[in-house]
Design a protein around this motif. Structure first.
Motif, PDB file in Angstrom:
ATOM      1  N   LYS A  16      20.305   8.345   2.335  1.00 37.13           N
ATOM      2  CA  LYS A  16      21.339   8.510   3.347  1.00 37.13           C
ATOM      3  C   LYS A  16      20.790   9.070   4.658  1.00 37.13           C
ATOM      4  N   ASP A  17      19.487   8.939   4.858  1.00 35.81           N
ATOM      5  CA  ASP A  17      18.881   9.396   6.110  1.00 35.81           C
ATOM      6  C   ASP A  17      17.801   8.416   6.530  1.00 35.81           C
ATOM      7  N   ALA A  18      17.471   8.453   7.821  1.00 34.79           N
ATOM      8  CA  ALA A  18      16.466   7.525   8.355  1.00 34.79           C
ATOM      9  C   ALA A  18      15.080   7.801   7.800  1.00 34.79           C
ATOM     10  N   GLY A  19      14.845   9.041   7.344  1.00 31.53           N
ATOM     11  CA  GLY A  19      13.534   9.396   6.815  1.00 31.53           C
ATOM     12  C   GLY A  19      13.346   9.058   5.357  1.00 31.53           C
ATOM     13  N   CYS A  20      14.341   8.457   4.731  1.00 33.08           N
ATOM     14  CA  CYS A  20      14.263   8.036   3.329  1.00 33.08           C
ATOM     15  C   CYS A  20      13.903   9.191   2.396  1.00 33.08           C
ATOM     16  N   SER A  21      14.585  10.321   2.566  1.00 34.69           N
ATOM     17  CA  SER A  21      14.255  11.487   1.758  1.00 34.69           C
ATOM     18  C   SER A  21      15.416  12.019   0.924  1.00 34.69           C
ATOM     19  N   VAL A  22      16.656  11.709   1.310  1.00 31.54           N
ATOM     20  CA  VAL A  22      17.820  12.237   0.591  1.00 31.54           C
ATOM     21  C   VAL A  22      18.590  11.066  -0.020  1.00 31.54           C
TER      22      VAL A  22
ATOM     23  N   THR B   9      14.304   1.581   0.048  1.00 33.62           N
ATOM     24  CA  THR B   9      12.885   1.468  -0.251  1.00 33.62           C
ATOM     25  C   THR B   9      12.686   0.687  -1.545  1.00 33.62           C
ATOM     26  N   VAL B  10      11.577  -0.029  -1.607  1.00 26.23           N
ATOM     27  CA  VAL B  10      11.171  -0.733  -2.824  1.00 26.23           C
ATOM     28  C   VAL B  10       9.834  -0.130  -3.233  1.00 26.23           C
ATOM     29  N   PRO B  11       9.782   0.606  -4.349  1.00 25.63           N
ATOM     30  CA  PRO B  11       8.557   1.313  -4.724  1.00 25.63           C
ATOM     31  C   PRO B  11       7.389   0.364  -4.976  1.00 25.63           C
ATOM     32  N   SER B  12       6.201   0.845  -4.664  1.00 28.32           N
ATOM     33  CA  SER B  12       4.993   0.085  -4.968  1.00 28.32           C
ATOM     34  C   SER B  12       4.690   0.197  -6.456  1.00 28.32           C
ATOM     35  N   GLY B  13       3.683  -0.548  -6.896  1.00 24.87           N
ATOM     36  CA  GLY B  13       3.276  -0.482  -8.296  1.00 24.87           C
ATOM     37  C   GLY B  13       4.061  -1.385  -9.218  1.00 24.87           C
ATOM     38  N   GLN B  14       4.936  -2.227  -8.668  1.00 28.24           N
ATOM     39  CA  GLN B  14       5.682  -3.174  -9.496  1.00 28.24           C
ATOM     40  C   GLN B  14       4.969  -4.527  -9.484  1.00 28.24           C
TER      41      GLN B  14
ATOM     42  N   THR C  12       0.825  -1.204   0.000  1.00 24.43           N
ATOM     43  CA  THR C  12       0.000   0.000   0.000  1.00 24.43           C
ATOM     44  C   THR C  12       0.860   1.255   0.000  1.00 24.43           C
ATOM     45  N   SER C  13       2.139   1.118   0.297  1.00 21.87           N
ATOM     46  CA  SER C  13       3.072   2.232   0.271  1.00 21.87           C
ATOM     47  C   SER C  13       4.461   1.667   0.010  1.00 21.87           C
ATOM     48  N   LEU C  14       5.456   2.527   0.031  1.00 22.51           N
ATOM     49  CA  LEU C  14       6.821   2.070  -0.149  1.00 22.51           C
ATOM     50  C   LEU C  14       7.183   1.015   0.889  1.00 22.51           C
ATOM     51  N   VAL C  15       7.843  -0.029   0.454  1.00 21.67           N
ATOM     52  CA  VAL C  15       8.429  -0.984   1.395  1.00 21.67           C
ATOM     53  C   VAL C  15       9.780  -0.403   1.801  1.00 21.67           C
TER      54      VAL C  15
ATOM     55  N   THR D 234      16.661 -13.666 -12.283  1.00 22.33           N
ATOM     56  CA  THR D 234      17.289 -14.411 -13.379  1.00 22.33           C
ATOM     57  C   THR D 234      17.028 -13.653 -14.663  1.00 22.33           C
ATOM     58  N   GLY D 235      17.946 -13.767 -15.610  1.00 21.73           N
ATOM     59  CA  GLY D 235      17.742 -13.117 -16.891  1.00 21.73           C
ATOM     60  C   GLY D 235      17.499 -11.633 -16.739  1.00 21.73           C
ATOM     61  N   THR D 236      16.365 -11.171 -17.234  1.00 26.24           N
ATOM     62  CA  THR D 236      16.029  -9.750 -17.145  1.00 26.24           C
ATOM     63  C   THR D 236      14.957  -9.488 -16.101  1.00 26.24           C
ATOM     64  N   SER D 237      14.676 -10.446 -15.243  1.00 27.43           N
ATOM     65  CA  SER D 237      13.667 -10.271 -14.195  1.00 27.43           C
ATOM     66  C   SER D 237      14.273  -9.451 -13.064  1.00 27.43           C
ATOM     67  N   ARG D 238      13.805  -8.213 -12.923  1.00 32.36           N
ATOM     68  CA  ARG D 238      14.397  -7.297 -11.946  1.00 32.36           C
ATOM     69  C   ARG D 238      13.330  -6.535 -11.179  1.00 32.36           C
ATOM     70  N   ILE D 239      13.745  -5.952 -10.053  1.00 31.75           N
ATOM     71  CA  ILE D 239      12.850  -5.136  -9.250  1.00 31.75           C
ATOM     72  C   ILE D 239      13.610  -3.881  -8.824  1.00 31.75           C
ATOM     73  N   ASN D 240      12.944  -2.737  -8.905  1.00 30.55           N
ATOM     74  CA  ASN D 240      13.582  -1.462  -8.575  1.00 30.55           C
ATOM     75  C   ASN D 240      13.675  -1.269  -7.063  1.00 30.55           C
ATOM     76  N   TYR D 241      14.750  -0.630  -6.627  1.00 31.29           N
ATOM     77  CA  TYR D 241      14.875  -0.220  -5.232  1.00 31.29           C
ATOM     78  C   TYR D 241      15.698   1.059  -5.181  1.00 31.29           C
ATOM     79  N   ASN D 242      15.645   1.752  -4.045  1.00 28.75           N
ATOM     80  CA  ASN D 242      16.374   3.008  -3.869  1.00 28.75           C
ATOM     81  C   ASN D 242      17.072   3.031  -2.522  1.00 28.75           C
ATOM     82  N   LEU D 243      18.161   3.779  -2.428  1.00 27.43           N
ATOM     83  CA  LEU D 243      18.896   3.949  -1.177  1.00 27.43           C
ATOM     84  C   LEU D 243      18.894   5.430  -0.799  1.00 27.43           C
TER      85      LEU D 243
END
Length: 305
Positions: free
Chosen positions: A110-116, A152-157, A53-56, A99-108
């Motif tokens: 540098k703060d606890a609030g996941c904003s920067v 974070t792992v964005p929703s909608g994937q 329902t939101s970012l993991v 495997t192959g081209t099966s991938r999932i997006n994620y982001n890193l």
């Protein structure tokens, strides 16, 4: 005369050597040398549900540990910790791969609030993790506090079921002040950490079945039909089946039958998949109801995956 010139040259040459030796010694006495390492607390691991329902998000931390090998007095050094885009990056988007081209997006971040965003780009002042260490004694390790970061792992994937992994490289830089524009990389301080995103088998009812409402008159000449629709959402490549606790029954003396529009093994797509339940009461039946009446029966739908 030639001998005298030779002696004067020799004396001058020795004087220059003595001066150089003195300069080198003073430089060695003032030099500060360090050995450092940046260590993450653990590999980053996330579970990606069938419908987030939101970012993991997952919290992590990195600790910088350095030892001053040579130098004297109390000195403070400033450091920056960068993170590259990982092994499976596409453009600037970090991705974990199964495997192959099966991938999932994620982001890193540098703060606890996941904003920067946490990176190691050309604008290091805004993308790297900053910290500083103060040294008072040689050969004694000094560690920073745990510096928070998050993934974070964005929703909608709609990733297929499985385990996705990536490796992120960590770089270490040092400078003489917080605002220094000439941070130099400490190659020996480079390290890496693992990223894992697990997509489990999962299904859920994205919309539930409603009531099947029959309207029937004794001995009517056409069969009575009614239906309801529901939707199941399963992870991509998750297989499932649908079943009813009973495909027939009787209401007010009127036998009815129920049929699912989808049967057998169904392959999930990551999106809702609709199925219809159709009920039928045959024509020319009397029933047991006198006058107007209504009855209900409850059926159970099972999704097995």
């Amino acid at each position: 005369m030639n001998c005298l010139l030779s002696r004067r040259w020799t004396a001058c040459f020795r004087a220059v050597l003595a001066l150089l030796a003195a300069c080198l010694f003073m430089g060695a006495a003032q030099a500060q040398t360090y050995t450092c390492s940046a260590v993450t607390t653990s590999a980053m691991s996330a579970i990606y549900p069938v419908v987030p329902t939101s970012l993991v998000s997952v919290a992590g931390s990195v600790t910088l540990s350095c030892t001053r090998l040579t130098g004297s007095g109390t000195t403070t050094r400033f450091f920056q910790i960068g993170a590259d885009n990982g092994t499976h990056v596409t453009g600037s988007q970090r991705r974990a791969q199964r495997t192959g081209t099966s991938r999932i997006n994620y982001n890193l971040f540098k703060d606890a609030g996941c904003s920067v965003a946490w990176a190691d780009a050309a604008n290091p002042g805004t993308t790297r993790l900053p910290t500083s260490l103060t040294f008072t004694t040689n050969n004694v390790p000094v560690s920073s506090s745990a510096l928070p970061y998050c993934m974070t792992v964005p929703s909608g994937q709609a990733p297929a079921v499985g385990t996705y992994t990536d490796t992120v490289g960590v770089t270490l830089w040092q400078g003489s002040s917080t605002n220094s524009t000439s941070f130099s990389q400490i190659t020996a301080g480079s390290s890496s950490f693992a990223v894992t995103v697990t997509v489990p088998d999962a299904c859920y009812l994205s919309s539930s079945p409603g009531a099947i409402n029959f309207t029937y008159t004794s001995f009517q000449t056409a069969a009575s039909t009614a239906s309801t629709t529901f939707a199941v959402r399963c992870q991509t490549a998750t297989t499932y089946t649908l079943s009813l606790d009973a495909s027939s029954g009787t209401i007010n003396g009127l036998p009815y039958s129920l049929v699912l529009s989808r049967t057998g093994t169904i392959m999930g797509t990551g999106s809702p998949q609709s199925t219809t339940i159709t009920g039928t009461i045959a024509a020319n039946l009397s029933g047991t109801c006198v006058g107007g009446c209504a009855s209900t029966a409850t059926r159970t739908l099972t999704v097995t995956y």
